[in-house]
Design a protein around this motif. Structure first.
Motif, PDB file in Angstrom:
ATOM      1  N   ASP A 159     -74.609  39.353  20.966  1.00 50.05           N
ATOM      2  CA  ASP A 159     -74.274  40.659  21.144  1.00 50.05           C
ATOM      3  C   ASP A 159     -75.800  41.172  21.430  1.00 50.05           C
ATOM      4  OD1 ASP A 159     -73.887  43.557  21.161  1.00 50.05           O
ATOM      5  OD2 ASP A 159     -72.062  43.446  19.803  1.00 50.05           O
ATOM      6  N   GLY A 160     -76.318  41.824  22.144  1.00 52.04           N
ATOM      7  CA  GLY A 160     -77.461  42.257  22.207  1.00 52.04           C
ATOM      8  C   GLY A 160     -77.635  43.830  21.775  1.00 52.04           C
ATOM      9  N   GLY A 161     -76.606  44.374  21.211  1.00 47.24           N
ATOM     10  CA  GLY A 161     -76.589  45.711  20.768  1.00 47.24           C
ATOM     11  C   GLY A 161     -76.289  46.703  21.773  1.00 47.24           C
ATOM     12  N   ALA A 162     -76.144  48.170  21.281  1.00 53.24           N
ATOM     13  CA  ALA A 162     -75.846  49.115  22.180  1.00 53.24           C
ATOM     14  C   ALA A 162     -76.965  49.445  23.118  1.00 53.24           C
ATOM     15  CB  ALA A 162     -75.586  50.576  21.383  1.00 53.24           C
ATOM     16  N   GLY A 163     -76.638  49.606  24.516  1.00 59.86           N
ATOM     17  CA  GLY A 163     -77.528  49.696  25.604  1.00 59.86           C
ATOM     18  C   GLY A 163     -78.305  48.567  25.797  1.00 59.86           C
ATOM     19  N   ASN A 164     -77.912  47.252  25.454  1.00 62.12           N
ATOM     20  CA  ASN A 164     -78.558  46.029  26.025  1.00 62.12           C
ATOM     21  C   ASN A 164     -77.747  45.299  26.522  1.00 62.12           C
ATOM     22  OD1 ASN A 164     -81.423  46.734  25.052  1.00 62.12           O
ATOM     23  ND2 ASN A 164     -80.489  46.726  23.031  1.00 62.12           N
ATOM     24  N   ASP A 165     -78.094  44.222  27.203  1.00 62.91           N
ATOM     25  CA  ASP A 165     -77.317  43.258  27.751  1.00 62.91           C
ATOM     26  C   ASP A 165     -76.949  42.150  26.685  1.00 62.91           C
ATOM     27  OD1 ASP A 165     -76.864  43.724  30.696  1.00 62.91           O
ATOM     28  OD2 ASP A 165     -79.004  43.137  30.721  1.00 62.91           O
ATOM     29  N   ASP A 166     -75.896  41.713  26.513  1.00 65.17           N
ATOM     30  CA  ASP A 166     -75.588  40.524  25.823  1.00 65.17           C
ATOM     31  C   ASP A 166     -76.230  39.280  26.021  1.00 65.17           C
ATOM     32  OD1 ASP A 166     -74.104  42.187  23.962  1.00 65.17           O
ATOM     33  OD2 ASP A 166     -72.242  41.493  24.648  1.00 65.17           O
ATOM     34  N   GLN A 167     -76.242  38.182  25.382  1.00 66.63           N
ATOM     35  CA  GLN A 167     -76.999  36.850  26.088  1.00 66.63           C
ATOM     36  C   GLN A 167     -76.390  35.653  25.529  1.00 66.63           C
ATOM     37  OE1 GLN A 167     -81.276  37.368  24.775  1.00 66.63           O
ATOM     38  NE2 GLN A 167     -81.060  39.509  24.978  1.00 66.63           N
ATOM     39  N   CYS A 168     -76.897  34.486  26.018  1.00 61.99           N
ATOM     40  CA  CYS A 168     -76.401  33.317  25.793  1.00 61.99           C
ATOM     41  C   CYS A 168     -77.290  33.063  24.406  1.00 61.99           C
ATOM     42  CB  CYS A 168     -76.587  32.351  26.900  1.00 61.99           C
ATOM     43  SG  CYS A 168     -75.479  32.461  28.130  1.00 61.99           S
ATOM     44  N   LYS A 169     -76.810  32.128  23.717  1.00 60.57           N
ATOM     45  CA  LYS A 169     -77.615  31.815  22.561  1.00 60.57           C
ATOM     46  C   LYS A 169     -78.518  30.739  22.924  1.00 60.57           C
ATOM     47  CE  LYS A 169     -74.287  32.218  18.608  1.00 60.57           C
ATOM     48  NZ  LYS A 169     -73.607  31.603  17.536  1.00 60.57           N
ATOM     49  N   HIS A 182     -58.412  41.633  26.990  1.00 58.35           N
ATOM     50  CA  HIS A 182     -57.836  40.359  26.774  1.00 58.35           C
ATOM     51  C   HIS A 182     -57.487  39.743  28.295  1.00 58.35           C
ATOM     52  CE1 HIS A 182     -54.838  37.157  25.672  1.00 58.35           C
ATOM     53  NE2 HIS A 182     -55.953  36.754  24.910  1.00 58.35           N
ATOM     54  N   GLN A 183     -56.469  40.469  28.775  1.00 61.24           N
ATOM     55  CA  GLN A 183     -56.006  40.274  30.300  1.00 61.24           C
ATOM     56  C   GLN A 183     -57.243  39.806  31.237  1.00 61.24           C
ATOM     57  OE1 GLN A 183     -53.266  38.880  30.975  1.00 61.24           O
ATOM     58  NE2 GLN A 183     -52.737  39.024  28.746  1.00 61.24           N
ATOM     59  N   GLN A 184     -58.295  40.961  31.176  1.00 56.86           N
ATOM     60  CA  GLN A 184     -59.243  40.685  32.130  1.00 56.86           C
ATOM     61  C   GLN A 184     -60.209  39.503  32.009  1.00 56.86           C
ATOM     62  OE1 GLN A 184     -60.099  45.250  31.732  1.00 56.86           O
ATOM     63  NE2 GLN A 184     -61.106  44.484  33.701  1.00 56.86           N
ATOM     64  N   ILE A 185     -60.334  39.340  30.740  1.00 57.31           N
ATOM     65  CA  ILE A 185     -61.161  38.036  30.322  1.00 57.31           C
ATOM     66  C   ILE A 185     -60.199  36.828  30.738  1.00 57.31           C
ATOM     67  CG2 ILE A 185     -61.901  36.567  28.342  1.00 57.31           C
ATOM     68  CD1 ILE A 185     -62.640  39.263  27.053  1.00 57.31           C
ATOM     69  N   CYS A 237     -70.614  39.806  26.016  1.00 51.90           N
ATOM     70  CA  CYS A 237     -69.785  38.525  25.406  1.00 51.90           C
ATOM     71  C   CYS A 237     -68.509  38.949  25.560  1.00 51.90           C
ATOM     72  CB  CYS A 237     -70.443  38.187  23.870  1.00 51.90           C
ATOM     73  SG  CYS A 237     -71.991  37.986  23.708  1.00 51.90           S
ATOM     74  N   ALA A 238     -67.399  38.004  25.271  1.00 49.06           N
ATOM     75  CA  ALA A 238     -65.978  38.359  25.351  1.00 49.06           C
ATOM     76  C   ALA A 238     -65.841  39.021  24.154  1.00 49.06           C
ATOM     77  CB  ALA A 238     -65.179  37.078  25.170  1.00 49.06           C
ATOM     78  N   LEU A 239     -66.462  38.577  22.975  1.00 51.41           N
ATOM     79  CA  LEU A 239     -65.882  39.469  21.746  1.00 51.41           C
ATOM     80  C   LEU A 239     -66.592  41.004  21.772  1.00 51.41           C
ATOM     81  CD1 LEU A 239     -64.864  39.282  18.833  1.00 51.41           C
ATOM     82  CD2 LEU A 239     -67.136  38.584  17.969  1.00 51.41           C
ATOM     83  N   THR A 240     -67.584  41.291  22.436  1.00 48.14           N
ATOM     84  CA  THR A 240     -68.075  42.597  22.380  1.00 48.14           C
ATOM     85  C   THR A 240     -67.068  43.326  23.531  1.00 48.14           C
ATOM     86  OG1 THR A 240     -70.422  41.868  22.596  1.00 48.14           O
ATOM     87  CG2 THR A 240     -69.963  44.133  23.477  1.00 48.14           C
ATOM     88  N   TRP A 269     -61.169  25.957  27.078  1.00 47.13           N
ATOM     89  CA  TRP A 269     -62.512  26.910  26.801  1.00 47.13           C
ATOM     90  C   TRP A 269     -62.571  28.006  25.781  1.00 47.13           C
ATOM     91  CZ3 TRP A 269     -66.996  25.146  28.959  1.00 47.13           C
ATOM     92  CH2 TRP A 269     -66.871  24.167  30.078  1.00 47.13           C
ATOM     93  N   ASN A 270     -63.795  28.199  25.071  1.00 47.40           N
ATOM     94  CA  ASN A 270     -63.690  29.359  24.255  1.00 47.40           C
ATOM     95  C   ASN A 270     -64.255  30.468  25.069  1.00 47.40           C
ATOM     96  OD1 ASN A 270     -64.899  31.267  22.464  1.00 47.40           O
ATOM     97  ND2 ASN A 270     -65.344  29.784  20.816  1.00 47.40           N
ATOM     98  N   TYR A 271     -63.588  31.747  24.895  1.00 44.04           N
ATOM     99  CA  TYR A 271     -63.916  32.928  25.667  1.00 44.04           C
ATOM    100  C   TYR A 271     -65.098  33.281  25.614  1.00 44.04           C
ATOM    101  CZ  TYR A 271     -58.795  33.797  25.334  1.00 44.04           C
ATOM    102  OH  TYR A 271     -57.440  33.426  25.469  1.00 44.04           O
TER     103      TYR A 271
END
Length: 95
Positions: free
Chosen positions: A85-95, A39-42, A28-31, A56-58
């Protein structure tokens, strides 16, 4: 006294270094923003994906870490309901 200043500067320099994303993971962007200076890469990833940044929301996207020395990212999926946020060692996901 002279030894303290260089040591202090060395400690500050190492704590200021941003952490890169882990290659192959989705974020996720926040992660990304919490872990490094993304910021610039997003913004660039949104441009590359063809989205008008102003409308759009990042965090309505998943960003895939392609690795490299800068922790390059690209958008792989839209998340209309936001991102989790999926937590450390995991992929983040869409809600």
């Amino acid at each position: 006294m002279k030894l303290i200043l260089p040591t202090t500067l060395a400690v500050l320099a190492t704590t200021a270094v941003a952490k890169n994303c882990n290659e192959g993971f989705d974020y996720c962007a926040l992660t990304l923003l919490n872990n490094g200076n993304y910021h610039q890469q997003i913004l660039q990833a949104m441009d590359d994906y063809g989205k008008n940044r102003a409308n759009w929301n990042y965090d309505n996207f998943l960003y895939h870490c392609e690795g490299g020395s800068n922790g390059d990212i690209k958008i792989t999926k839209e998340c209309p309901n936001g991102c989790v946020d999926g937590g450390a060692g995991n992929d983040d996901q869409c809600k």
